[in-house]
Motif scaffolding. Sequence first.
Motif, short mmCIF file in Angstrom:
data_model
loop_
_atom_site.label_atom_id
_atom_site.label_comp_id
_atom_site.label_asym_id
_atom_site.label_seq_id
_atom_site.Cartn_x
_atom_site.Cartn_y
_atom_site.Cartn_z
N TYR A 88 -31.36 35.74 25.78
CA TYR A 88 -31.53 35.42 24.35
C TYR A 88 -31.68 36.68 23.51
O TYR A 88 -31.10 36.81 22.43
CB TYR A 88 -32.76 34.53 24.24
CG TYR A 88 -33.26 34.19 22.85
CD1 TYR A 88 -32.71 33.13 22.15
CD2 TYR A 88 -34.32 34.90 22.28
CE1 TYR A 88 -33.20 32.79 20.90
CE2 TYR A 88 -34.81 34.56 21.03
CZ TYR A 88 -34.25 33.50 20.34
OH TYR A 88 -34.73 33.17 19.10
N GLY A 122 -26.16 38.19 11.01
CA GLY A 122 -26.94 37.09 11.58
C GLY A 122 -26.40 35.76 11.10
O GLY A 122 -25.23 35.45 11.28
N TRP A 123 -27.24 34.97 10.44
CA TRP A 123 -26.82 33.65 9.98
C TRP A 123 -26.25 33.69 8.57
O TRP A 123 -26.01 32.68 7.97
CB TRP A 123 -28.02 32.69 10.02
CG TRP A 123 -29.22 33.22 9.31
CD1 TRP A 123 -29.53 33.04 8.00
CD2 TRP A 123 -30.27 34.01 9.87
NE1 TRP A 123 -30.71 33.66 7.71
CE2 TRP A 123 -31.19 34.27 8.82
CE3 TRP A 123 -30.53 34.52 11.13
CZ2 TRP A 123 -32.34 35.02 9.02
CZ3 TRP A 123 -31.68 35.27 11.32
CH2 TRP A 123 -32.57 35.52 10.28
N LYS A 124 -26.09 34.90 8.04
CA LYS A 124 -25.60 34.99 6.66
C LYS A 124 -24.25 35.69 6.61
O LYS A 124 -24.00 36.60 7.38
CB LYS A 124 -26.58 35.79 5.81
CG LYS A 124 -27.78 35.02 5.40
CD LYS A 124 -28.62 35.85 4.49
CE LYS A 124 -28.68 35.25 3.13
NZ LYS A 124 -29.72 35.85 2.31
N TYR A 183 -35.81 33.73 13.54
CA TYR A 183 -36.03 32.62 12.61
C TYR A 183 -36.57 33.17 11.30
O TYR A 183 -37.46 34.02 11.28
CB TYR A 183 -37.03 31.66 13.24
CG TYR A 183 -37.51 30.56 12.33
CD1 TYR A 183 -36.72 29.45 12.09
CD2 TYR A 183 -38.76 30.63 11.73
CE1 TYR A 183 -37.17 28.44 11.26
CE2 TYR A 183 -39.22 29.63 10.91
CZ TYR A 183 -38.43 28.54 10.67
OH TYR A 183 -38.87 27.54 9.85
N ALA A 184 -36.00 32.72 10.19
CA ALA A 184 -36.45 33.19 8.88
C ALA A 184 -37.28 32.10 8.22
O ALA A 184 -36.74 31.06 7.87
CB ALA A 184 -35.25 33.53 8.01
N GLU A 195 -33.68 29.74 4.17
CA GLU A 195 -33.06 30.37 5.33
C GLU A 195 -33.36 29.66 6.66
O GLU A 195 -32.63 29.85 7.62
CB GLU A 195 -33.57 31.81 5.46
CG GLU A 195 -33.44 32.64 4.21
CD GLU A 195 -32.15 33.42 4.17
OE1 GLU A 195 -31.72 33.86 5.24
OE2 GLU A 195 -31.56 33.55 3.10
N ASN A 206 -30.55 27.54 8.35
CA ASN A 206 -29.41 28.33 8.79
C ASN A 206 -29.77 29.23 9.96
O ASN A 206 -28.96 29.43 10.87
CB ASN A 206 -28.88 29.19 7.64
CG ASN A 206 -28.16 28.34 6.61
OD1 ASN A 206 -27.73 27.24 6.93
ND2 ASN A 206 -28.06 28.83 5.40
N SER A 207 -30.99 29.79 9.93
CA SER A 207 -31.34 30.69 11.04
C SER A 207 -31.54 29.89 12.32
O SER A 207 -31.18 30.34 13.40
CB SER A 207 -32.56 31.54 10.69
OG SER A 207 -33.66 30.75 10.38
N TYR A 250 -28.24 29.11 13.63
CA TYR A 250 -27.72 30.34 14.24
C TYR A 250 -28.29 30.48 15.66
O TYR A 250 -27.55 30.79 16.60
CB TYR A 250 -28.14 31.51 13.35
CG TYR A 250 -27.93 32.89 13.90
CD1 TYR A 250 -26.66 33.43 14.00
CD2 TYR A 250 -29.01 33.68 14.29
CE1 TYR A 250 -26.47 34.72 14.48
CE2 TYR A 250 -28.83 34.97 14.76
CZ TYR A 250 -27.56 35.47 14.85
OH TYR A 250 -27.38 36.76 15.33
N ILE A 251 -29.59 30.21 15.80
CA ILE A 251 -30.22 30.32 17.13
C ILE A 251 -29.55 29.37 18.11
O ILE A 251 -29.21 29.76 19.22
CB ILE A 251 -31.73 30.00 17.04
CG1 ILE A 251 -32.47 31.12 16.29
CG2 ILE A 251 -32.34 29.83 18.43
CD1 ILE A 251 -33.93 30.83 16.01
#
Lengths: 149, 538
Positions: free
Chosen positions: A20, A59-61, B59-60, B65, B68-69, B72-73
Amino acid sequence: MIYGLWGVITSALTLPAAVYLLFPPKVKKSTQWVDAADLAQIQPKAPEEVVFRKNRVDGWKVTSEKSTAWVVKLADSQAVAFSPQCTHLGCAYHWDESNKHFLCPCHTSTFDIDGKVLSGPAPRPLDRFQVRVEGTKLLIGDLQKPENV
Amino acid sequence: MSRKIIDWLEHRTGVETAIKSFLYEDIPASSGWHQVFGSIALFLFLTQAFTGIMLAFNYAPTPGEAYNSLKYIITEITGGRMIRGLHHWGASMIIVVVVLHMSQVFLYGAYKKPREATWMVGVVLLLLTLAYGLTGYLLPWDNRAYWGTVVATQIAASAPVMGPYLTRLLGGEGSIGVVTFARFYALHVLLLPPATTILIAIHVYLVRKHGVAPAVNDTAPKKRFFPEQVFKDTVATFVAFAILFTLAIAAKVPLERLADPTDTSYIPRPEWYFLFLFQTLKFFSGPLEVVGSIVLPTLAIMGLFAVPFIDRAALTRVRKRTVAIGVLAFAALGWGGLTAAAIATTPNTITVSVVDQEGPEGWQQLSAEELAGIGYYRKEDCASCHSPGNKLAADLASTTTKKTAAWMIAHFKQPQQNMPGTSMPSIQLSTPQMNALAAFLLKWNPKNARELEAAPAVAVEGAMVYQGQKCGICHQVNGVGQKMGPSLNGVASRRSREWIEEHFRDPQKMSPGSPMPPYKFSSRDMDRIVSYLLALPI
């Protein structure tokens, strides 16, 4: 037996955690081509700084950010685009018209019009973007991996 | 060599003596398999802490956020789904184990003098475990999390006298938003873990101080904690972990659509261990509601605390503790019955697949034309010049436009005419496309700029297909369009993706008599327009 079972539990927890943390994210990445300049507007052998927008995956953005490149037109449908950062420590360099070379203001590295190091501490030639020409449009892609690091 | 290191450490820290005195403690001969639950609970707590820290690395913790985070994980990080699975299922499991642990202590009467304080600390630990469940439920920030927390904070608000203060404390004044989220997150990761750690330390200290509770008439010579009981604890922990690990791999952890406060069709349900409370509430209405939401739970908690003081009789064999068995059976039946009733009365909702919805709801409130305008703005790459810091063109996001749509369209067609000397090229779009671009620019202002920029590509492109096919001639979206066909808002709660796709291909088959013509979209366009429609708010 006690130690064995605890060994199994610990590895079943720490191995996924290691994966991870240490494995790269599964990013579906394909080269993104951005229309950066009209080659018809650029004089041959006269480096020009072009401004374009690129999407950056963080990342997620996905953020759209401004980017620049030094474009040198070699022929009508041939051009190179250099990354705007000096290969020494990342300062922004510029084209010195009077001496016909790229000059980095930080530690005075100089590069010729092909990006080769002429003088100074820069360890390698200027980095290049992938480029593609469609008609007179210059498309800029991802940064190429430096060849001789 | 290793002996030398151990001796060195022992001399400096006394760690070996400490471990030995912990492991070689005398325990009653009657100790056995029924006493393994405390160790499993401790193990699960440590696992939760570990997986929680792992999640926090990616994690945000803000409403904008979080979703989405987390997505993403679980979709992009290798092993992310597994870590989240362990944390999610671990949360349920720790509640099961803590309840089993308490049931065992209750059945055996192990709370009796002098172990009252041990029991009471245990009750606080149970409440903390539930508090983790409550606060952690909000953190994925999907519809399930959002609506579940709306109900929870409403319950807190209904408390007599304390209600308004509790609401303020939970940041729920007005509505659930950034403040509540920050409070729940702070409770979940900053306050509860150290509180739990301290209480577990006190709990274990008290167990050691008074020794493990022996069975009645246990006069046999004592035995040592290590290795016999440690072996039993280890095997039990291993079995629990194996179950948890299997769940994390095999069972899918839900992540629904992004929290949508406008989604009035959503039927909120708490996590399974709170369902009995949820069901209890249904028996009380109006002014009596507070009885179900506050009075009964408070009485139950007080009753739990008071158990050692109510039952002060001498210890007898488990089989003779008929009252305790009866109370436990009654509690189990009551809990089971209420939970089953809550599940049975949950309406079957149409399962909505997780929609690729990555932005806040700002963009969802645009008309199809305005949203399509974002697409043309991106397609024409307007931002390459109209951006902060570019002196050649106005930064459209940082100002509210004072220009009219007619001015803009003239500007798109012949920039030189409106602004002589401008370097802007004329835009090659059709008139409806230019209208869409102008409609979007009229909506765009510094307040919503970031939200609208975050509109996901699939929805924007879907809106472009919608606009290109002139769906608005018959349908309405967000109040814009004609009413010949049904409004498309909230279609996700009425129809599945497959149904909508089939309806595009053959409207007559899905809605006999419909005047809608069939549409032959490419698979890409089909995906885009259906994703867009499914993302429409109610």
